[in-house]
Structure formats: C-alpha cells, structure tokens
Design an enzyme around this catalytic site. Structure first.
Site, PDB file in Angstrom:
ATOM      1  N   ASP A  60      10.577  -6.203  -9.505  1.00  0.00           N
ATOM      2  CA  ASP A  60      10.022  -5.877 -10.809  1.00  0.00           C
ATOM      3  C   ASP A  60      11.004  -6.152 -11.957  1.00  0.00           C
ATOM      4  O   ASP A  60      12.167  -5.748 -11.911  1.00  0.00           O
ATOM      5  CB  ASP A  60       9.640  -4.390 -10.810  1.00  0.00           C
ATOM      6  CG  ASP A  60       8.757  -4.010 -11.973  1.00  0.00           C
ATOM      7  OD1 ASP A  60       9.249  -4.027 -13.121  1.00  0.00           O
ATOM      8  OD2 ASP A  60       7.578  -3.699 -11.747  1.00  0.00           O
TER       9      ASP A  60
ATOM     10  N   SER B 262       6.455  -7.039 -16.006  1.00  0.00           N
ATOM     11  CA  SER B 262       5.587  -6.259 -15.138  1.00  0.00           C
ATOM     12  C   SER B 262       4.149  -6.253 -15.663  1.00  0.00           C
ATOM     13  O   SER B 262       3.571  -7.313 -15.872  1.00  0.00           O
ATOM     14  CB  SER B 262       6.170  -4.856 -14.973  1.00  0.00           C
ATOM     15  OG  SER B 262       5.637  -4.207 -13.844  1.00  0.00           O
TER      16      SER B 262
END
Length: 274
Positions: A168, A39
């Site tokens: 994610d 991320s």
C-alpha cells in the site's frame, strides 16, 4: 484561466468521500489537468482520469455496495489462495486477498488497461516493502499499479512489479500532493485520514484494529508533510465516524461527505479568482 491538479489520499472506505470533491469540481466546470493518488485515492483518481464524472462514480459505488451478496461473491473470487490451502500449510494465502483480482472484480470496465488510455495524467503511489521507499507509476499497466497501491499487508498479498515487492502506498506517501508541483496553478489535496468521531470508542475487530493503526501512522506522516509544505487547498471531509473497511456503507459515507462541496466551491473560487 488558472489550472487545478488534484491529490487524493488513502484511508479505506472513507476515501469514497473523494467522489464528492470530484462532483464539486464538475459542478464548477473545473477539470483537473493532473491527478495523483494513493490507495483508495488512486482508485478514485483512476476513475476520474478515465473520464468518469463524480456523479457516475457515486452511482457505481452505490450500485456495488447495495448488493451485499454480489460483493461477497466478488470477494471470494478475489482470494489469493484456495480453500485447499487451509490444509496445506498455506493459511495466509487462503485468507488473504489478491489485489489484482480485487481490481479485476470491482473496478469499472471503462478503466483502460494502460495509463496511456486515460484522459489526463495520473500518478499512482505504491511502497517498496524491502527498499522502504515510495514507488511512482505514471505509465504502463494501470490495473497492476492500482493493485500495488491498495495492497494493504495482511489483508492483501503484496504485488510484484519488475522485481519489486509492493504494498500500500500509504506506508510511504499517503497524500502525494508534492508530485503535482509545477503541473497546475492550484493544487487541491483531499485528506481522509483524520481521527474517528468522538463518540466511537468500541474495541474494533482484528482487521479494523490493523487498519485503524495504519490510519494513525498515515495521519502522522501527513501532518509532518504539512509542516514543511502544503497544498493550496486542503480538504478534509468529516467521515471519521466510518470504519476504514466499511465499503458497504457507501451511501452513508457519501452523504456525510456532501457538505464539503460548499467548502470546496467557496475556497476554490477564491483561489481561481485571485
């Protein structure tokens, strides 16, 4: 001389604290031989692997954050859908962001298009939404991999890569230090998923509540990983007072993280000198 590899975790705007760790390494004259990131950690890791110094990344982040009007303009250009979708049953896409467009709007031009253009090996982690497993990128198109790694459900539309629907990376591996085993003598991991400061107890808005919940799960995953294995040096900057989506507070986040430099220098010098 002993070598160092760097793992950078997820956690939204708090992840700007990763830049301070990069600055500490720069000041020590230590250049990682490999980086792994999830991320926001993948984003910062990509900038570092592309040859940006910690100071250059700090300046870039502050420059972007201090122009609120420009940030809003870039955000509008990053929407997954158009306003007309509000009237055509496509509310979700009209309000979600396109992670690839977001990367296009906000990442520095110095980032190469492909992993092969980086100055050191980079591992980027995303999550396969349907197979429920991590997906590891270390070659091919860089920006698409970064987009997949930051694609937080609800806020951003998932990214499709080779038939995989990706979200994610924090959903499966929020701090990927194990991917650096065998690549360096010392593995440094930076975790910014910790709890908020004791003084903050207000009710968050819907998006902040979502992200705070994600951080609860992220922290649980990391804690369990650390029970079975651990990096040589775990760094946890004290940035829990900041909202996960508070990117406009870049200067304040970086100032709050600055004290971790001394810790990194002291502890890493011992590991490298041992």
């Amino acid at each position: 001389m002993k070598t160092v590899a760097l793992a950078l975790g997820g956690g939204g705007a708090r992840g700007l604290a990763h830049i301070v760790v990069a600055e500490a390494l720069d000041e020590m004259g230590v250049r990682p031989v490999a980086i792994a990131g999830t991320s926001i950690g993948a984003i910062i890791g990509a900038g570092y692997a592309a040859g940006m110094s910690g100071r250059e990344m700090r300046r870039y982040a502050i420059h972007i954050a201090h122009n609120r009007t420009d940030v809003m303009r870039r955000m509008m250009r990053s929407r997954a859908g158009k306003l007309r979708h509000l009237f055509g049953g496509g509310l979700g896409d009209a309000t979600r962001l396109d992670a690839e467009l977001l990367c296009e709007q906000f990442l520095p031009d110095s980032l190469p298009e492909d992993f092969s253009g980086l100055s050191m090996p980079l591992t980027v982690i995303a999550s396969d939404l349907y197979r429920r497993c991590e997906v590891v990128f270390s070659e091919g198109p860089l920006r698409r991999s970064l987009a997949a790694s930051i694609s937080l459900p609800t806020i951003m539309r998932p990214v499709e890569v080779d038939g995989q629907i990706l979200v994610d990376g924090g959903a499966t591996n929020p701090l990927p230090f194990e991917h650096l085993r065998g690549l360096a003598d010392v593995i440094v991991a930076v975790d910014i998923s910790g709890p908020i400061s004791a003084g903050r107890r207000e009710v968050p808005n819907a998006l902040e509540c979502l992200y705070a919940t994600v951080l609860v799960m992220t922290n649980s995953i990391i804690s369990e990983k650390l029970r079975h294995d651990a990096p040589d040096l775990l760094v946890q900057p004290k940035v829990g007072s900041f909202r996960a989506l508070g990117f406009l507070q870049a200067s304040a986040i970086l100032r709050a993280a600055d004290p971790v430099k001394a810790e990194v220098r002291e502890r890493l010098e011992k590991l490298l000198g041992a």
